[in-house]
Design a protein around this motif. Structure first.
Motif, mmCIF file in Angstrom:
data_model
loop_
_atom_site.group_PDB
_atom_site.id
_atom_site.type_symbol
_atom_site.label_atom_id
_atom_site.label_comp_id
_atom_site.label_asym_id
_atom_site.label_seq_id
_atom_site.Cartn_x
_atom_site.Cartn_y
_atom_site.Cartn_z
ATOM 1 N N ASP A 15 0.830 -1.209 0.000
ATOM 2 C CA ASP A 15 0.000 0.000 0.000
ATOM 3 C C ASP A 15 0.859 1.251 0.000
ATOM 4 N N GLN A 16 2.063 1.140 0.563
ATOM 5 C CA GLN A 16 3.038 2.222 0.492
ATOM 6 C C GLN A 16 4.384 1.586 0.187
ATOM 7 N N LEU A 17 5.255 2.348 -0.436
ATOM 8 C CA LEU A 17 6.580 1.805 -0.763
ATOM 9 C C LEU A 17 7.606 2.415 0.178
ATOM 10 N N LYS A 22 11.120 -0.976 -1.820
ATOM 11 C CA LYS A 22 11.950 -0.554 -2.951
ATOM 12 C C LYS A 22 13.190 -1.432 -3.088
ATOM 13 N N ARG A 41 -4.432 -0.567 -2.607
ATOM 14 C CA ARG A 41 -5.438 0.485 -2.547
ATOM 15 C C ARG A 41 -6.084 0.767 -3.905
ATOM 16 N N VAL A 64 1.674 -1.917 4.691
ATOM 17 C CA VAL A 64 2.036 -1.313 5.981
ATOM 18 C C VAL A 64 0.825 -1.290 6.909
ATOM 19 N N TYR A 66 -2.099 -2.318 8.964
ATOM 20 C CA TYR A 66 -2.510 -3.593 9.583
ATOM 21 C C TYR A 66 -3.800 -4.107 8.970
ATOM 22 N N SER A 141 2.008 -1.220 16.729
ATOM 23 C CA SER A 141 3.444 -1.431 16.615
ATOM 24 C C SER A 141 4.189 -0.123 16.755
ATOM 25 N N TRP A 142 5.504 -0.220 16.518
ATOM 26 C CA TRP A 142 6.411 0.913 16.666
ATOM 27 C C TRP A 142 6.377 1.464 18.091
ATOM 28 N N ARG A 144 3.980 2.262 19.953
ATOM 29 C CA ARG A 144 2.984 3.282 20.281
ATOM 30 C C ARG A 144 1.957 2.749 21.281
ATOM 31 N N PRO B 14 13.631 11.173 -5.172
ATOM 32 C CA PRO B 14 14.641 10.307 -5.809
ATOM 33 C C PRO B 14 14.419 10.210 -7.325
ATOM 34 N N ASP B 16 14.535 7.654 -9.134
ATOM 35 C CA ASP B 16 13.745 6.465 -9.488
ATOM 36 C C ASP B 16 12.437 6.414 -8.679
ATOM 37 N N ALA B 17 11.936 7.581 -8.306
ATOM 38 C CA ALA B 17 10.747 7.633 -7.438
ATOM 39 C C ALA B 17 9.545 6.933 -8.063
ATOM 40 N N MET B 18 8.735 6.316 -7.208
ATOM 41 C CA MET B 18 7.520 5.635 -7.652
ATOM 42 C C MET B 18 6.333 6.182 -6.872
ATOM 43 N N GLU B 19 5.178 6.103 -7.473
ATOM 44 C CA GLU B 19 3.980 6.521 -6.765
ATOM 45 C C GLU B 19 3.810 5.665 -5.509
ATOM 46 N N ASN B 20 3.349 6.249 -4.434
ATOM 47 C CA ASN B 20 3.149 5.606 -3.123
ATOM 48 C C ASN B 20 4.451 5.406 -2.337
ATOM 49 N N GLU B 21 5.548 5.889 -2.884
ATOM 50 C CA GLU B 21 6.813 5.774 -2.145
ATOM 51 C C GLU B 21 6.810 6.751 -0.970
ATOM 52 N N ILE B 22 7.429 6.305 0.118
ATOM 53 C CA ILE B 22 7.531 7.159 1.307
ATOM 54 C C ILE B 22 8.822 7.975 1.238
ATOM 55 N N GLU B 33 3.927 10.570 1.539
ATOM 56 C CA GLU B 33 3.766 9.605 0.459
ATOM 57 C C GLU B 33 3.732 10.370 -0.858
ATOM 58 N N ARG B 44 1.640 13.795 0.207
ATOM 59 C CA ARG B 44 0.583 13.870 1.218
ATOM 60 C C ARG B 44 1.114 13.155 2.459
ATOM 61 N N ALA B 46 2.041 10.615 5.172
ATOM 62 C CA ALA B 46 2.053 9.157 5.067
ATOM 63 C C ALA B 46 0.953 8.562 5.927
ATOM 64 N N GLN B 47 0.264 7.573 5.396
ATOM 65 C CA GLN B 47 -0.857 6.957 6.096
ATOM 66 C C GLN B 47 -0.402 6.271 7.383
ATOM 67 N N SER B 48 0.844 5.857 7.412
ATOM 68 C CA SER B 48 1.331 5.094 8.564
ATOM 69 C C SER B 48 1.294 5.907 9.858
ATOM 70 N N VAL B 49 1.110 7.224 9.726
ATOM 71 C CA VAL B 49 0.957 8.025 10.941
ATOM 72 C C VAL B 49 -0.361 7.659 11.623
ATOM 73 N N ASP B 52 -0.692 1.446 11.971
ATOM 74 C CA ASP B 52 0.672 0.988 11.798
ATOM 75 C C ASP B 52 0.833 -0.521 11.775
#
Lengths: 289, 55
Positions: A15-17, A22, A41, A64, A66, A141-142, A144, B14, B16-22, B33, B44, B46-49, B52
Motif C-alpha cells: 500500500d506504500q513503498l 523498494k 489500494r 504497511v 494492519y 506497533s512501533w 505506540r 529520488p 527512481d521515485a515511484m507513486e506511493n513511495e515514502i 507519500e 501527502r 504518510a498513512q502510517s501516521v 501501523d
C-alpha cells in the motif's frame, strides 16, 4: 490484480513503498526475475470467484496498514493464492494476546502476561499482581501506546484514558516488566534460516527499544540458542519471513516478546550488511518451484 | 521542488521515485507519500501516521 503474464514468479502486494519494498523491487530486477506489483489500494477483489482463482500465485504481503494487510491476505488466500505470510501468521502475529497464547502453547519462553476486559477487572488484576507492569494495545506497533505502569496511580490514569477509546483498547493486555540490559534483539527469519540479528538499544530518555522511537542498532551474532528459539517461534506462527524480537531477561534468559509478520529490515541491513532483500527474493523464487 | 508542510524544508525526490513511495523530510523527519501530479509528484502525509504495522 493483473494476471496476464503467466511467467510471473511472484507478486508484491503493497500500500506504500518504504525502503524495504523498494529494495525488494531493486533486488528482483537485478536478478532479472519477472514479478508484478499489486497496489492494494487501487485493486478491488471479487470475493466469490472460484476458490482456485489465484492458485499457484505467490504473493509477498508488504502492506504497511494492519487492516489492509490482514484483510487482503484473507481475500487472496481465500481465492487460492499462497500468501507469504499466511492468514494464520497475520492473525497470530498481529495481536499480542494471540501471539502470547500461541508461543506459550508451544512452550516458548515469553514475558508473563495477563488480560482483563473491563477497567475494574484490569485494576483488580494489576493490584493483585503488583507493579511495575507494561500495558500494550493488543494491536499496534512501533512502540505506540505502550506504557510502563509504575504504580496504581499511573495505571488508573492510563486505564481511564483507554475507556474513551475504540473498543479494541478496552482489551487490557499487561506484561511483566522484564529486567534486562537496555536493549532487545531483532532477528530476521527467512524460510528455515535466521539470516541476521541486531541489538536495538533504547534512546537514553526512553525505556522502549523501538527504532521508530530513536533507539540505535548494533550487529548481533546469531547464537545457536537464538536460532533455535526464533525457528521454533516461526514454526509456531506458521510463518516464512518474520522479525522475531527477543529480550535478555536477567532471570529467565532469552524471551520471545514479539513476532512481526510484515517485518521491516532497513536497520538490520544497514547495520549487518546482510542483503536481506536478496535472500527474501530467493525464498520467493524457490517457493514457486 | 517540494516543500515540507511541517517545516518548509526542501524534500528531494529520488530519480527512481515511484507513486506511493515514502519520502522523509531531511530536516524535521516528517514522512510523506508521493502521489502523481501534473508536474511529476506531489506529497501527502504518510498513512502510517494513522495506523501501523512495523518495526
Amino acid at each position: 490484480m493483473n494476471r496476464n503474464n503467466n511467467k510471473t514468479s511472484f507478486f508484491i502486494l503493497y500500500d506504500q513503498l518504504r525502503w524495504e519494498e523498494k529494495s525488494l523491487i531493486e533486488s528482483a530486477k537485478k536478478k532479472d526475475i519477472k514479478f508484478e506489483l499489486i497496489n492494494c489500494r487501487e485493486n478491488s477483489i471479487e470475493l466469490d470467484k472460484p476458490r482456485d482463482t489465484y492458485h499457484n500465485d505467490i504473493i509477498l504481503q508488504r502492506c504497511v496498514s494492519y487492516y489492509n494487510n490482514l484483510h487482503s491476505t484473507a481475500a487472496f488466500e481465500g481465492l487460492g493464492a499462497k500468501m507469504i505470510n499466511s492468514l494464520h501468521t497475520a492473525i497470530m502475529c498481529g495481536n499480542k494476546l494471540f501471539s502470547h497464547m500461541e508461543l506459550s502453547k508451544s512452550g516458548i519462553s515469553t514475558p508473563k502476561a495477563f488480560c482483563a476486559f473491563s477497567n475494574q477487572s484490569a485494576m483488580n488484576i494489576l493490584n493483585k499482581n503488583g507493579y511495575p507492569k507494561v500495558i500494550k494495545p493488543v494491536v499496534g506497533s512501533w512502540g505506540r501506546m505502550i506504557a510502563l505502569l509504575k504504580d496504581k496511580e499511573a495505571a488508573e490514569a492510563v486505564i481511564e484514558d483507554r475507556e474513551h477509546m475504540y473498543p479494541l483498547y478496552h482489551i487490557y493486555y499487561f506484561e511483566e516488566f522484564v529486567k534486562r540490559p537496555p536493549r532487545d534483539i531483532r532477528c530476521i527469519v527467512v524460510g528455515e534460516n535466521v539470516v541476521a540479528a541486531i541489538y536495538r538499544y533504547s534512546d537514553k530518555n526512553e525505556w522502549k527499544t523501538n527504532m521508530a522511537l530513536g533507539g540505535r542498532a548494533e550487529s548481533c551474532k546469531v547464537t545457536n540458542e537464538m536460532e533455535d528459539l526464533c525457528l521454533r517461534a516461526t514454526r509456531t506462527m506458521k510463518g516464512e519471513i518474520l522479525g522475531v524480537d527477543l529480550m535478555e531477561s536477567d532471570k529467565k534468559g532469552l524471551l520471545v516478546h514479539e513476532v512481526n509478520n510484515t517485518t521491516e529490515f532497513k536497520n538490520t541491513v544497514r547495520v549487518t550488511g546482510i542483503n536481506i532483500p536478496s535472500l527474501i527474493i530467493d525464498h520467493l523464487v524457490n517457493s514457486n518451484k | 521542488m517540494i516543500k515540507c508542510a511541517e517545516c518548509d524544508a526542501e524534500i528531494k525526490i529520488p530519480s527512481d521515485a515511484m507513486e506511493n513511495e515514502i519520502v522523509t523530510c531531511p530536516d524535521c523527519g516528517a514522512s510523506y507519500e508521493l502521489i502523481k501530479s501534473n508536474n511529476g509528484f506531489a506529497i501527502r502525509p504518510a498513512q502510517s501516521v494513522g495506523e501501523d504495522w512495523g518495526e
